[in-house]
Design a protein around this motif. Sequence first.
Motif, PDB file in Angstrom:
ATOM      1  N   TYR A 291       0.815  -1.215   0.000  1.00 31.47           N
ATOM      2  CA  TYR A 291       0.000   0.000   0.000  1.00 31.47           C
ATOM      3  C   TYR A 291       0.849   1.267   0.000  1.00 31.47           C
ATOM      4  O   TYR A 291       0.442   2.277  -0.583  1.00 31.47           O
ATOM      5  CB  TYR A 291      -0.981  -0.024   1.175  1.00 31.47           C
ATOM      6  CG  TYR A 291      -2.197  -0.870   0.881  1.00 31.47           C
ATOM      7  CD1 TYR A 291      -3.381  -0.308   0.449  1.00 31.47           C
ATOM      8  CD2 TYR A 291      -2.145  -2.267   1.002  1.00 31.47           C
ATOM      9  CE1 TYR A 291      -4.495  -1.088   0.151  1.00 31.47           C
ATOM     10  CE2 TYR A 291      -3.246  -3.059   0.706  1.00 31.47           C
ATOM     11  CZ  TYR A 291      -4.418  -2.470   0.277  1.00 31.47           C
ATOM     12  OH  TYR A 291      -5.504  -3.251  -0.039  1.00 31.47           O
ATOM     13  N   MET A 292       2.025   1.258   0.619  1.00 34.43           N
ATOM     14  CA  MET A 292       2.876   2.444   0.587  1.00 34.43           C
ATOM     15  C   MET A 292       3.423   2.706  -0.812  1.00 34.43           C
ATOM     16  O   MET A 292       3.883   3.807  -1.117  1.00 34.43           O
ATOM     17  CB  MET A 292       4.023   2.317   1.599  1.00 34.43           C
ATOM     18  CG  MET A 292       5.071   1.277   1.242  1.00 34.43           C
ATOM     19  SD  MET A 292       6.503   1.254   2.373  1.00 34.43           S
ATOM     20  CE  MET A 292       5.779   0.886   3.944  1.00 34.43           C
ATOM     21  N   HIS A 293       3.364   1.694  -1.678  1.00 38.92           N
ATOM     22  CA  HIS A 293       3.868   1.823  -3.045  1.00 38.92           C
ATOM     23  C   HIS A 293       2.746   2.172  -4.027  1.00 38.92           C
ATOM     24  O   HIS A 293       2.941   2.128  -5.243  1.00 38.92           O
ATOM     25  CB  HIS A 293       4.552   0.520  -3.470  1.00 38.92           C
ATOM     26  CG  HIS A 293       5.411   0.637  -4.676  1.00 38.92           C
ATOM     27  ND1 HIS A 293       6.421   1.579  -4.802  1.00 38.92           N
ATOM     28  CD2 HIS A 293       5.419  -0.066  -5.858  1.00 38.92           C
ATOM     29  CE1 HIS A 293       7.004   1.449  -5.977  1.00 38.92           C
ATOM     30  NE2 HIS A 293       6.411   0.463  -6.645  1.00 38.92           N
ATOM     31  N   GLY A 294       1.584   2.522  -3.498  1.00 37.92           N
ATOM     32  CA  GLY A 294       0.453   2.867  -4.348  1.00 37.92           C
ATOM     33  C   GLY A 294      -0.327   1.680  -4.838  1.00 37.92           C
ATOM     34  O   GLY A 294      -1.212   1.819  -5.693  1.00 37.92           O
ATOM     35  N   GLY A 295      -0.027   0.500  -4.328  1.00 44.93           N
ATOM     36  CA  GLY A 295      -0.744  -0.699  -4.725  1.00 44.93           C
ATOM     37  C   GLY A 295      -1.873  -1.009  -3.768  1.00 44.93           C
ATOM     38  O   GLY A 295      -2.094  -0.314  -2.776  1.00 44.93           O
ATOM     39  N   LYS A 296      -2.596  -2.069  -4.072  1.00 46.20           N
ATOM     40  CA  LYS A 296      -3.646  -2.539  -3.179  1.00 46.20           C
ATOM     41  C   LYS A 296      -3.918  -4.005  -3.467  1.00 46.20           C
ATOM     42  O   LYS A 296      -3.637  -4.505  -4.570  1.00 46.20           O
ATOM     43  CB  LYS A 296      -4.920  -1.716  -3.302  1.00 46.20           C
ATOM     44  CG  LYS A 296      -5.466  -1.547  -4.706  1.00 46.20           C
ATOM     45  CD  LYS A 296      -6.655  -0.585  -4.688  1.00 46.20           C
ATOM     46  CE  LYS A 296      -7.179  -0.328  -6.095  1.00 46.20           C
ATOM     47  NZ  LYS A 296      -8.337   0.613  -6.082  1.00 46.20           N
ATOM     48  N   LEU A 297      -4.455  -4.691  -2.500  1.00 44.73           N
ATOM     49  CA  LEU A 297      -4.719  -6.124  -2.636  1.00 44.73           C
ATOM     50  C   LEU A 297      -6.051  -6.379  -3.319  1.00 44.73           C
ATOM     51  O   LEU A 297      -6.165  -7.255  -4.174  1.00 44.73           O
ATOM     52  CB  LEU A 297      -4.699  -6.787  -1.265  1.00 44.73           C
ATOM     53  CG  LEU A 297      -4.807  -8.311  -1.236  1.00 44.73           C
ATOM     54  CD1 LEU A 297      -3.623  -8.948  -1.969  1.00 44.73           C
ATOM     55  CD2 LEU A 297      -4.870  -8.814   0.208  1.00 44.73           C
ATOM     56  N   LEU A 298      -7.089  -5.615  -2.918  1.00 43.39           N
ATOM     57  CA  LEU A 298      -8.428  -5.757  -3.474  1.00 43.39           C
ATOM     58  C   LEU A 298      -8.965  -4.404  -3.905  1.00 43.39           C
ATOM     59  O   LEU A 298      -8.586  -3.369  -3.340  1.00 43.39           O
ATOM     60  CB  LEU A 298      -9.389  -6.364  -2.442  1.00 43.39           C
ATOM     61  CG  LEU A 298      -9.101  -7.771  -1.909  1.00 43.39           C
ATOM     62  CD1 LEU A 298     -10.118  -8.130  -0.833  1.00 43.39           C
ATOM     63  CD2 LEU A 298      -9.118  -8.800  -3.018  1.00 43.39           C
ATOM     64  N   GLU A 299      -9.867  -4.423  -4.870  1.00 49.15           N
ATOM     65  CA  GLU A 299     -10.579  -3.211  -5.245  1.00 49.15           C
ATOM     66  C   GLU A 299     -11.553  -2.840  -4.128  1.00 49.15           C
ATOM     67  O   GLU A 299     -11.751  -3.590  -3.171  1.00 49.15           O
ATOM     68  CB  GLU A 299     -11.323  -3.420  -6.566  1.00 49.15           C
ATOM     69  CG  GLU A 299     -10.439  -3.765  -7.748  1.00 49.15           C
ATOM     70  CD  GLU A 299      -9.556  -2.597  -8.199  1.00 49.15           C
ATOM     71  OE1 GLU A 299      -9.687  -1.498  -7.640  1.00 49.15           O
ATOM     72  OE2 GLU A 299      -8.743  -2.805  -9.125  1.00 49.15           O
ATOM     73  N   ASP A 300     -12.204  -1.693  -4.274  1.00 56.25           N
ATOM     74  CA  ASP A 300     -13.091  -1.202  -3.220  1.00 56.25           C
ATOM     75  C   ASP A 300     -14.283  -2.114  -2.964  1.00 56.25           C
ATOM     76  O   ASP A 300     -14.902  -2.043  -1.897  1.00 56.25           O
ATOM     77  CB  ASP A 300     -13.585   0.210  -3.562  1.00 56.25           C
ATOM     78  CG  ASP A 300     -12.457   1.243  -3.512  1.00 56.25           C
ATOM     79  OD1 ASP A 300     -11.409   0.942  -2.914  1.00 56.25           O
ATOM     80  OD2 ASP A 300     -12.641   2.348  -4.061  1.00 56.25           O
ATOM     81  N   ASP A 301     -14.622  -2.979  -3.930  1.00 55.50           N
ATOM     82  CA  ASP A 301     -15.734  -3.903  -3.707  1.00 55.50           C
ATOM     83  C   ASP A 301     -15.361  -5.058  -2.790  1.00 55.50           C
ATOM     84  O   ASP A 301     -16.200  -5.875  -2.412  1.00 55.50           O
ATOM     85  CB  ASP A 301     -16.268  -4.445  -5.036  1.00 55.50           C
ATOM     86  CG  ASP A 301     -15.226  -5.262  -5.811  1.00 55.50           C
ATOM     87  OD1 ASP A 301     -14.118  -5.511  -5.282  1.00 55.50           O
ATOM     88  OD2 ASP A 301     -15.526  -5.642  -6.959  1.00 55.50           O
ATOM     89  N   LEU A 302     -14.066  -5.132  -2.400  1.00 58.97           N
ATOM     90  CA  LEU A 302     -13.544  -6.168  -1.510  1.00 58.97           C
ATOM     91  C   LEU A 302     -13.720  -7.577  -2.076  1.00 58.97           C
ATOM     92  O   LEU A 302     -13.699  -8.559  -1.344  1.00 58.97           O
ATOM     93  CB  LEU A 302     -14.187  -6.079  -0.116  1.00 58.97           C
ATOM     94  CG  LEU A 302     -13.986  -4.763   0.625  1.00 58.97           C
ATOM     95  CD1 LEU A 302     -14.656  -4.811   1.993  1.00 58.97           C
ATOM     96  CD2 LEU A 302     -12.513  -4.411   0.775  1.00 58.97           C
ATOM     97  N   LYS A 303     -13.842  -7.669  -3.387  1.00 60.37           N
ATOM     98  CA  LYS A 303     -13.990  -8.962  -4.053  1.00 60.37           C
ATOM     99  C   LYS A 303     -13.004  -9.135  -5.203  1.00 60.37           C
ATOM    100  O   LYS A 303     -12.562 -10.251  -5.474  1.00 60.37           O
ATOM    101  CB  LYS A 303     -15.418  -9.116  -4.593  1.00 60.37           C
ATOM    102  CG  LYS A 303     -16.508  -9.152  -3.542  1.00 60.37           C
ATOM    103  CD  LYS A 303     -17.875  -9.302  -4.200  1.00 60.37           C
ATOM    104  CE  LYS A 303     -18.991  -9.321  -3.158  1.00 60.37           C
ATOM    105  NZ  LYS A 303     -20.329  -9.436  -3.810  1.00 60.37           N
ATOM    106  N   THR A 304     -12.674  -8.036  -5.871  1.00 62.54           N
ATOM    107  CA  THR A 304     -11.872  -8.104  -7.082  1.00 62.54           C
ATOM    108  C   THR A 304     -10.386  -7.953  -6.763  1.00 62.54           C
ATOM    109  O   THR A 304      -9.976  -6.936  -6.196  1.00 62.54           O
ATOM    110  CB  THR A 304     -12.284  -7.007  -8.067  1.00 62.54           C
ATOM    111  OG1 THR A 304     -13.703  -7.086  -8.288  1.00 62.54           O
ATOM    112  CG2 THR A 304     -11.535  -7.147  -9.385  1.00 62.54           C
ATOM    113  N   PRO A 305      -9.526  -8.929  -7.097  1.00 62.48           N
ATOM    114  CA  PRO A 305      -8.081  -8.806  -6.843  1.00 62.48           C
ATOM    115  C   PRO A 305      -7.487  -7.613  -7.587  1.00 62.48           C
ATOM    116  O   PRO A 305      -7.890  -7.301  -8.709  1.00 62.48           O
ATOM    117  CB  PRO A 305      -7.522 -10.125  -7.380  1.00 62.48           C
ATOM    118  CG  PRO A 305      -8.682 -11.069  -7.356  1.00 62.48           C
ATOM    119  CD  PRO A 305      -9.882 -10.242  -7.673  1.00 62.48           C
TER     120      PRO A 305
END
Length: 432
Positions: A216-230
């Motif tokens: 997350y500090m690198h501007g990435g994320k694990l899931l989209e805001d829907d908490l379902k989409t990788p």
Amino acid sequence: MTPSIDRRKFLRLSAAGLAGVAAGPALAACGSGGSGDSKELVLSTWNLPEDIKTYTKFAQDYAAAHPGVKITVNVTPSGDFGQWFSTQLAADTAPDIIRMTYQAYGRYAGNGGLVKLDEHLPAGYGDDFAPSFWQAVRTDKGVFGVPQHTDTFALYYHKDILEKAGLTPPTELAKAWTWDEFRDAARKVKGVTGKYAFAYGFQGVNTAYRWLPILYMHGGKLLEDDLKTPAINNDRGIEAIEFSRSWYADGLVPAGDTIKATQDGTADQLFTSRTVGMLIHGDWIMQQFGSLPAGSWDATYMIRSTSAASDLGGNVLAVTRSAKNRELAADFVAFVCNQENMKSFCERDLFLPVRKSLLAQPLQFAANAPVMQKFVQQAATVPEAMVRVETSPKFDPVNQVLGDELDLCFTGQQDAATTARKISDRIARALA
């Protein structure tokens, strides 16, 4: 830039129960099964000596005010918490009260392992908790636990080792070492120790989520805001994985400090033995530094990339379905998490409170107060998007996928791009 909780917002949001209340609230009679006449309770907590002492004191204080009550404090075994706790629940031998991470909570709140507490808590009980933390325990079926505290990561170091390496650690949050600066510093520290540069605060198979601040500090994320989409299989995700993989490939971190190779105490023992010169870990781990000479170590801020980020730590207290007297167990949970006891617990055992009324006032930490203030600042960098992912009801299988694939990468069995793709594919299946 990854959105995060600014310090003023964190102080405004982060904490619990009714302001000014010094004792546990009187609880309504239990309306569901599992109530009984038993006045004996068992609480299980992590194997942190100071925490065990504090919980024991709470148990004694509560028993003194409630004649006939006996509360035993047990140690949760190290290793795979999910496997141990699920086995205990299946055999109906789980402790009455369990201390667990926010990341593990959703699984058991959703599968019937924990007791719904709504009917045990008075109206408005959650009003003094930071919304972010109270929301973390609220499911679509109700509240199944009470937030007790939070904590986060920063960077510990041995003063003499950094001095020999010619390094001056950052003294401001805004000037925390970037990835490139940290990598250069780590190589110099490795040259001084002759062994390794740093350890990372993994503590076993369930702690894969502690890697997420790097993403997350690198501007990435694990899931989209829907908490379902990788959302990890892209340049940002691959770069974050590769940065971490290089720690092991370059011999900066010991091979035994991967997610699955570690146990409770692995990372802090590498630091206290001076096998490493630096340690990325949480504020509570200072309890384990008693063997180090006073004044020989310090801490600076968590490393950063395009933005700052740090770990979502902290614990929830919950009543398990094995509890024979759920009303009594819930009342003790409320007692431990009241304003007075939360303040005492955090000040004594070096944690951060989750009651707004406590974060609005300075705390008198029992030890290492200047270092603890850095953690208070660092806690404001925990990304909100990451919090939503980690406290989602279906995070447990996601965390397992993360641990499996990252460990294969850190041990040299697959590259970063393959790891990002496999994490994405397996999460998609797990959340389908």
